[in-house]
Scaffold this motif. Structure first.
Motif, mmCIF file in Angstrom:
data_model
loop_
_atom_site.group_PDB
_atom_site.id
_atom_site.type_symbol
_atom_site.label_atom_id
_atom_site.label_comp_id
_atom_site.label_asym_id
_atom_site.label_seq_id
_atom_site.Cartn_x
_atom_site.Cartn_y
_atom_site.Cartn_z
ATOM 1 N N MET A 52 -27.733 63.743 -23.882
ATOM 2 C CA MET A 52 -28.951 63.672 -24.671
ATOM 3 C C MET A 52 -28.695 62.875 -25.950
ATOM 4 O O MET A 52 -27.653 63.017 -26.573
ATOM 5 N N PHE A 53 -29.666 62.058 -26.320
ATOM 6 C CA PHE A 53 -29.566 61.303 -27.567
ATOM 7 C C PHE A 53 -30.327 62.037 -28.660
ATOM 8 O O PHE A 53 -31.448 62.507 -28.452
ATOM 9 N N GLY A 54 -29.713 62.102 -29.858
ATOM 10 C CA GLY A 54 -30.331 62.787 -30.973
ATOM 11 C C GLY A 54 -30.351 61.944 -32.234
ATOM 12 O O GLY A 54 -29.560 61.010 -32.396
ATOM 13 N N HIS A 55 -31.267 62.293 -33.149
ATOM 14 C CA HIS A 55 -31.422 61.557 -34.407
ATOM 15 C C HIS A 55 -31.777 62.550 -35.509
ATOM 16 O O HIS A 55 -32.648 63.409 -35.337
ATOM 17 N N GLN A 56 -31.122 62.433 -36.647
ATOM 18 C CA GLN A 56 -31.361 63.303 -37.791
ATOM 19 C C GLN A 56 -32.685 62.964 -38.473
ATOM 20 O O GLN A 56 -32.978 61.787 -38.726
ATOM 21 N N ASP A 57 -33.485 63.997 -38.773
ATOM 22 C CA ASP A 57 -34.744 63.854 -39.521
ATOM 23 C C ASP A 57 -35.702 62.858 -38.870
ATOM 24 O O ASP A 57 -36.484 62.181 -39.555
ATOM 25 N N VAL A 82 -39.127 52.316 -30.933
ATOM 26 C CA VAL A 82 -38.278 51.322 -30.269
ATOM 27 C C VAL A 82 -38.102 51.624 -28.788
ATOM 28 O O VAL A 82 -38.198 50.727 -27.940
ATOM 29 N N ALA A 83 -37.852 52.904 -28.458
ATOM 30 C CA ALA A 83 -37.470 53.262 -27.090
ATOM 31 C C ALA A 83 -38.619 53.799 -26.246
ATOM 32 O O ALA A 83 -38.467 53.971 -25.038
ATOM 33 N N GLY A 84 -39.756 54.113 -26.878
ATOM 34 C CA GLY A 84 -40.892 54.617 -26.117
ATOM 35 C C GLY A 84 -40.875 56.107 -25.885
ATOM 36 O O GLY A 84 -41.724 56.634 -25.159
ATOM 37 N N SER A 85 -39.936 56.816 -26.475
ATOM 38 C CA SER A 85 -39.852 58.271 -26.352
ATOM 39 C C SER A 85 -39.179 58.827 -27.586
ATOM 40 O O SER A 85 -38.343 58.160 -28.213
ATOM 41 N N TYR A 86 -39.536 60.063 -27.917
ATOM 42 C CA TYR A 86 -38.779 60.761 -28.942
ATOM 43 C C TYR A 86 -37.348 60.991 -28.458
ATOM 44 O O TYR A 86 -37.088 61.007 -27.243
ATOM 45 N N PRO A 87 -36.415 61.202 -29.371
ATOM 46 C CA PRO A 87 -35.075 61.629 -28.931
ATOM 47 C C PRO A 87 -35.152 62.999 -28.272
ATOM 48 O O PRO A 87 -36.140 63.729 -28.431
ATOM 49 N N ALA A 88 -34.118 63.353 -27.545
ATOM 50 C CA ALA A 88 -34.066 64.680 -26.933
ATOM 51 C C ALA A 88 -33.611 65.742 -27.921
ATOM 52 O O ALA A 88 -33.964 66.912 -27.799
ATOM 53 N N VAL A 89 -32.811 65.324 -28.912
ATOM 54 C CA VAL A 89 -32.253 66.235 -29.906
ATOM 55 C C VAL A 89 -32.679 65.781 -31.289
ATOM 56 O O VAL A 89 -32.641 64.575 -31.589
ATOM 57 N N PHE A 90 -33.088 66.744 -32.117
ATOM 58 C CA PHE A 90 -33.549 66.453 -33.473
ATOM 59 C C PHE A 90 -32.681 67.244 -34.456
ATOM 60 O O PHE A 90 -32.581 68.468 -34.352
ATOM 61 N N GLY A 91 -32.071 66.525 -35.397
ATOM 62 C CA GLY A 91 -31.257 67.185 -36.408
ATOM 63 C C GLY A 91 -32.060 67.443 -37.677
ATOM 64 O O GLY A 91 -32.877 66.603 -38.077
ATOM 65 N N TRP A 92 -31.808 68.595 -38.320
ATOM 66 C CA TRP A 92 -32.490 68.962 -39.572
ATOM 67 C C TRP A 92 -31.474 69.484 -40.563
ATOM 68 O O TRP A 92 -30.465 70.079 -40.171
ATOM 69 N N GLU A 93 -31.760 69.289 -41.842
ATOM 70 C CA GLU A 93 -30.841 69.673 -42.915
ATOM 71 C C GLU A 93 -31.481 70.744 -43.795
ATOM 72 O O GLU A 93 -32.606 70.562 -44.284
ATOM 73 N N TRP A 329 -27.072 59.715 -37.445
ATOM 74 C CA TRP A 329 -27.569 60.231 -38.717
ATOM 75 C C TRP A 329 -28.925 59.623 -39.062
ATOM 76 O O TRP A 329 -29.516 58.876 -38.297
ATOM 77 N N ARG A 330 -29.408 59.909 -40.229
ATOM 78 C CA ARG A 330 -30.801 59.713 -40.602
ATOM 79 C C ARG A 330 -31.125 58.278 -41.023
ATOM 80 O O ARG A 330 -30.237 57.521 -41.406
ATOM 81 N N ASN A 331 -32.395 57.951 -40.978
ATOM 82 C CA ASN A 331 -32.896 56.677 -41.491
ATOM 83 C C ASN A 331 -33.478 56.916 -42.881
ATOM 84 O O ASN A 331 -34.696 56.936 -43.077
ATOM 85 N N GLY A 332 -32.578 57.106 -43.840
ATOM 86 C CA GLY A 332 -32.997 57.567 -45.147
ATOM 87 C C GLY A 332 -33.505 56.500 -46.093
ATOM 88 O O GLY A 332 -34.406 56.750 -46.892
#
Length: 375
Positions: A52-57, A82-93, A329-332
């Motif tokens: 699974m691919f994940g992205h922070q925030d 970009v990819a046409g779908s949300y990531p499967a994993v979402f990171g939160w702080e 990590w995040r796109n801050g």
């Protein structure tokens, strides 16, 4: 050969294998909720389909094609754009939840983080939580390196303050409820990157015994005092040298569900490739021996200047390991991002990366209903 006994032998072997798989999928918390048990069991099985691919925030903010920030736009996601779908994993702080602040240390309102976690759960994605908590001994940031742990353990002068921090954390986690009022399962990853020494809980800033005691007290308090049984616990050092080094501060199988490590690409990537070549086999070995779920809990390449980094660097590195997920990590900020946005140099390659059958986005995971039924 007696076919009857041969058949019985095969059945026994299958039963033993099934029993072993079940043991691997059992949460460390004996009182884990049914949804949490199903999630962990299904995460093991998903490894057979891909990582699974994940992205922070991912839902909270990102970057426009012009490289400017967008914040809190409903339904927006750089990965999805970009990819046409949300990531499967979402990171939160959750850093600063311990201060009773309205916003996280990354300036996201906690009320919005709660909404995002509920949204991800409803969509069928996976939530993982990090906690860069301020130093409870001197009030400085998580990146303060003063010796602290000894003062906040039971009997220490700052223990009561740390318990207050845990109460505030636990209170927030306790508000994470699904549509039917069920506690939303989350992967909670405390005191991460501890083999480095840039946090007050780092390797040079406390003893192994102190770190383990802090970890155990924290998880026991959340389970037993705050009555939270929806937490899968992640243990994730940074770079290690041997399995013994990886496990030197391991609190024990009763406190951990997910094993990972954090590593970032920089420069020409030689150090990153060396780190991966060392750490991924160690992770695979330790996860197998301790029957835990392996993941690359944080990674990425800041600003992604290499057009083919996703398919030529990251994918070949992870392809031979049955990881549960890989989270970038995040796109801050325009100078601090780890997933591409439309028009970014690596966007086309990222799309190709996500179209590889070994990579899973939310669109592949959500239809499986990983919280409500067993795969």
């Amino acid at each position: 050969m007696n076919t009857r006994y041969f058949t019985l032998g095969l059945a026994l072997a299958a039963a033993l294998l099934a029993g072993r798989a079940h043991a691997q999928a059992a949460p460390a918390d004996p009182a884990a909720t049914p949804e949490t048990k199903r999630l962990l069991s299904n995460l093991y099985k998903l490894r057979e389909k891909g990582v699974m691919f994940g992205h922070q925030d991912d839902l909270a903010y990102g970057l426009t094609p012009e490289g400017q920030r967008w914040i809190g736009e409903p339904g927006r996601s750089d990965v999805k754009s970009v990819a046409g779908s949300y990531p499967a994993v979402f990171g939160w702080e959750l850093g600063h939840v311990e201060l009773d602040s309205a916003r996280s240390l990354d300036a996201v309102p906690f009320a919005k983080i709660r909404e995002y976690i509920k949204q991800v759960h409803a969509q069928g994605g996976v939530n993982t939580i990090s906690w860069h908590l301020d130093n409870p001994h001197n009030g400085k940031s998580a990146w303060d390196t003063a010796r602290t742990v000894q003062y906040i353990l039971p009997g220490g002068p700052d223990h009561a303050k740390y318990v207050t921090y845990l109460d505030r954390l636990g209170n927030f986690l306790g508000t994470l409820k699904g549509a039917k009022g069920e506690a939303i399962p989350v992967i909670f990853r405390p005191f991460h990157e501890h083999t480095g020494s840039w946090f007050w809980w780092g390797e040079k800033n406390c003893t192994a015994a102190e770190y383990k005691q802090l970890y155990e007290f924290t998880i026991n308090y959340l389970r037993n005092t705050k009555k939270l049984h929806n937490l899968l616990i992640g243990y994730s050092p940074s770079d290690v040298e041997t399995p013994a080094h990886y496990l030197a501060r391991y609190p024990g199988d009763g406190y951990v569900d997910v094993l990972g490590f954090d590593a970032y690409y920089s420069g020409d990537g030689s150090a990153y490739k060396k780190t991966m070549a060392t750490n991924l086999p160690i992770l695979a070995q330790v996860a197998r021996e301790h029957r835990k779920l392996p993941a690359l809990t944080e990674t990425g390449f800041e600003r992604l200047p290499t057009a083919d980094w996703w398919t030529k660097t990251l994918l070949p590195i992870i392809a031979d390991y049955k990881l549960s997920y890989v989270l970038v990590w995040r796109n801050g900020r325009p100078d601090h991002y780890y997933a591409p946005y439309p028009g970014q140099t690596s966007a086309a390659d990222f799309k190709a990366f996500t179209q590889d059958k070994r990579v899973l986005l939310e669109k592949q995971v959500a239809p499986l209903k990983i919280y409500s039924k067993n795969l």
